[in-house]
Design a protein around this motif. Sequence first.
Motif, mmCIF file in Angstrom:
data_model
loop_
_atom_site.group_PDB
_atom_site.id
_atom_site.type_symbol
_atom_site.label_atom_id
_atom_site.label_comp_id
_atom_site.label_asym_id
_atom_site.label_seq_id
_atom_site.Cartn_x
_atom_site.Cartn_y
_atom_site.Cartn_z
ATOM 1 N N SER A 59 40.093 7.821 11.317
ATOM 2 C CA SER A 59 41.434 8.216 11.762
ATOM 3 C C SER A 59 41.379 9.159 12.950
ATOM 4 N N TYR A 60 40.432 10.073 12.943
ATOM 5 C CA TYR A 60 40.316 10.972 14.088
ATOM 6 C C TYR A 60 39.755 10.256 15.310
ATOM 7 N N ILE A 61 38.917 9.249 15.103
ATOM 8 C CA ILE A 61 38.416 8.460 16.234
ATOM 9 C C ILE A 61 39.577 7.766 16.937
ATOM 10 N N VAL A 62 40.446 7.085 16.176
ATOM 11 C CA VAL A 62 41.508 6.308 16.821
ATOM 12 C C VAL A 62 42.552 7.217 17.461
ATOM 13 N N ARG A 63 42.749 8.418 16.932
ATOM 14 C CA ARG A 63 43.711 9.334 17.563
ATOM 15 C C ARG A 63 43.295 9.680 18.984
ATOM 16 N N ASP A 67 47.397 6.194 22.809
ATOM 17 C CA ASP A 67 48.550 7.068 23.020
ATOM 18 C C ASP A 67 49.746 6.619 22.186
ATOM 19 N N ASP A 68 49.567 5.564 21.380
ATOM 20 C CA ASP A 68 50.680 5.045 20.575
ATOM 21 C C ASP A 68 51.022 6.045 19.474
ATOM 22 N N GLU A 69 52.256 6.539 19.493
ATOM 23 C CA GLU A 69 52.634 7.611 18.571
ATOM 24 C C GLU A 69 52.649 7.151 17.120
ATOM 25 N N GLU A 70 53.052 5.897 16.874
ATOM 26 C CA GLU A 70 53.101 5.412 15.499
ATOM 27 C C GLU A 70 51.703 5.354 14.890
ATOM 28 N N VAL A 71 50.746 4.833 15.642
ATOM 29 C CA VAL A 71 49.373 4.749 15.144
ATOM 30 C C VAL A 71 48.777 6.147 15.005
ATOM 31 N N ARG A 72 49.034 7.007 15.978
ATOM 32 C CA ARG A 72 48.494 8.366 15.915
ATOM 33 C C ARG A 72 49.057 9.130 14.718
ATOM 34 N N ARG A 73 50.347 8.922 14.439
ATOM 35 C CA ARG A 73 50.957 9.605 13.291
ATOM 36 C C ARG A 73 50.382 9.085 11.981
ATOM 37 N N LEU A 74 50.235 7.766 11.868
ATOM 38 C CA LEU A 74 49.646 7.197 10.657
ATOM 39 C C LEU A 74 48.228 7.713 10.471
ATOM 40 N N GLY A 141 43.261 1.885 23.665
ATOM 41 C CA GLY A 141 44.579 1.271 23.690
ATOM 42 C C GLY A 141 44.846 0.365 22.506
ATOM 43 N N GLU A 142 45.493 -0.773 22.782
ATOM 44 C CA GLU A 142 45.893 -1.676 21.697
ATOM 45 C C GLU A 142 44.696 -2.270 20.966
ATOM 46 N N ARG A 143 43.598 -2.483 21.661
ATOM 47 C CA ARG A 143 42.415 -3.033 20.990
ATOM 48 C C ARG A 143 41.900 -2.049 19.938
ATOM 49 N N ALA A 144 41.929 -0.770 20.249
ATOM 50 C CA ALA A 144 41.526 0.248 19.272
ATOM 51 C C ALA A 144 42.515 0.296 18.116
ATOM 52 N N GLU A 145 43.794 0.179 18.424
ATOM 53 C CA GLU A 145 44.818 0.215 17.381
ATOM 54 C C GLU A 145 44.625 -0.929 16.388
ATOM 55 N N VAL A 146 44.447 -2.138 16.917
ATOM 56 C CA VAL A 146 44.296 -3.314 16.057
ATOM 57 C C VAL A 146 43.044 -3.194 15.198
ATOM 58 N N PHE A 147 41.930 -2.801 15.813
ATOM 59 C CA PHE A 147 40.682 -2.728 15.050
ATOM 60 C C PHE A 147 40.777 -1.638 13.976
ATOM 61 N N TYR A 148 41.387 -0.515 14.323
ATOM 62 C CA TYR A 148 41.582 0.554 13.336
ATOM 63 C C TYR A 148 42.436 0.073 12.171
ATOM 64 N N LEU A 149 43.541 -0.582 12.461
ATOM 65 C CA LEU A 149 44.430 -1.061 11.399
ATOM 66 C C LEU A 149 43.724 -2.082 10.512
ATOM 67 N N GLN A 150 42.897 -2.913 11.106
ATOM 68 C CA GLN A 150 42.129 -3.881 10.312
ATOM 69 C C GLN A 150 41.081 -3.180 9.447
ATOM 70 N N LEU A 151 40.346 -2.247 10.049
ATOM 71 C CA LEU A 151 39.336 -1.508 9.290
ATOM 72 C C LEU A 151 39.970 -0.710 8.156
ATOM 73 N N MET A 152 41.100 -0.052 8.460
ATOM 74 C CA MET A 152 41.720 0.799 7.440
ATOM 75 C C MET A 152 42.360 -0.044 6.340
ATOM 76 N N THR A 153 42.836 -1.231 6.672
ATOM 77 C CA THR A 153 43.352 -2.128 5.634
ATOM 78 C C THR A 153 42.231 -2.490 4.662
ATOM 79 N N ASP A 154 41.074 -2.866 5.193
ATOM 80 C CA ASP A 154 39.924 -3.168 4.338
ATOM 81 C C ASP A 154 39.530 -1.940 3.517
ATOM 82 N N HIS A 155 39.533 -0.789 4.180
ATOM 83 C CA HIS A 155 39.139 0.466 3.531
ATOM 84 C C HIS A 155 40.075 0.782 2.366
ATOM 85 N N HIS A 156 41.371 0.639 2.604
ATOM 86 C CA HIS A 156 42.353 0.907 1.546
ATOM 87 C C HIS A 156 42.196 -0.076 0.383
#
Length: 206
Positions: A59-63, A67-74, A141-156
């Motif tokens: 989470s700290y890596i993707v922040r 610059d996407d506020e929604e992803v940074r807040r999550l 950017g968006e590539r980091a956002e997508v990969f983070y969301l995919q990784l965190m979905t698996d993690h959850h």
Amino acid sequence: MRQLGLIVGAAATALVAAGAITYAVAGDEGSDGTPSAGSADAGFARDMAVHHQQAVEMSYIVRDRTDDEEVRRLAYDIAQTQANQRGMLLGWLDLWELPKVSAEPPMTWMGMGDMASGKDGALMPGMATNAEMKRLGSLGGERAEVFYLQLMTDHHKGGVHMAQGCVRACEVGVEKRLARGMVEAQESEIELMAGMLRERGAAPRE
């Protein structure tokens, strides 16, 4: 955004409820005393603390990569929630005077043992590999956002599976309640992240 606020609120409520009695576990309902080192209670505390630590790191890596506020807040909310929960889990091990590291393979307390390793050598199901963590840190950017969301979905998903194991097998009441709260909050975040991925023309990994 409203959905994100509801999820964060639910997670905060679970933290407050658990934190209020973090150090009152020895005589908690459902427990006959201090758990043993090989108990589900101790195993869950050790393994979930490790699992949570990686989520905080991701989470700290993707922040720093978007610059996407929604992803940074999550990412910030996940990092804060899981860091606090990790502190509770390690605090219980201290209270029980039990080691934070075990010679047994992760998730032995769930009857998984050597089968617990995730794909491509990940320590536990849902956890990212070293290569995936390195790749996340290289994207932007968006590539980091997508990969983070995919990784965190698996993690959850891996975290939910483990927390469900504690709900079934743990005996310390406050720990079972924390695990139940993890299941509810992380399942809600999985749904949220699926929607965030769709907005970016992507989907969870198979």
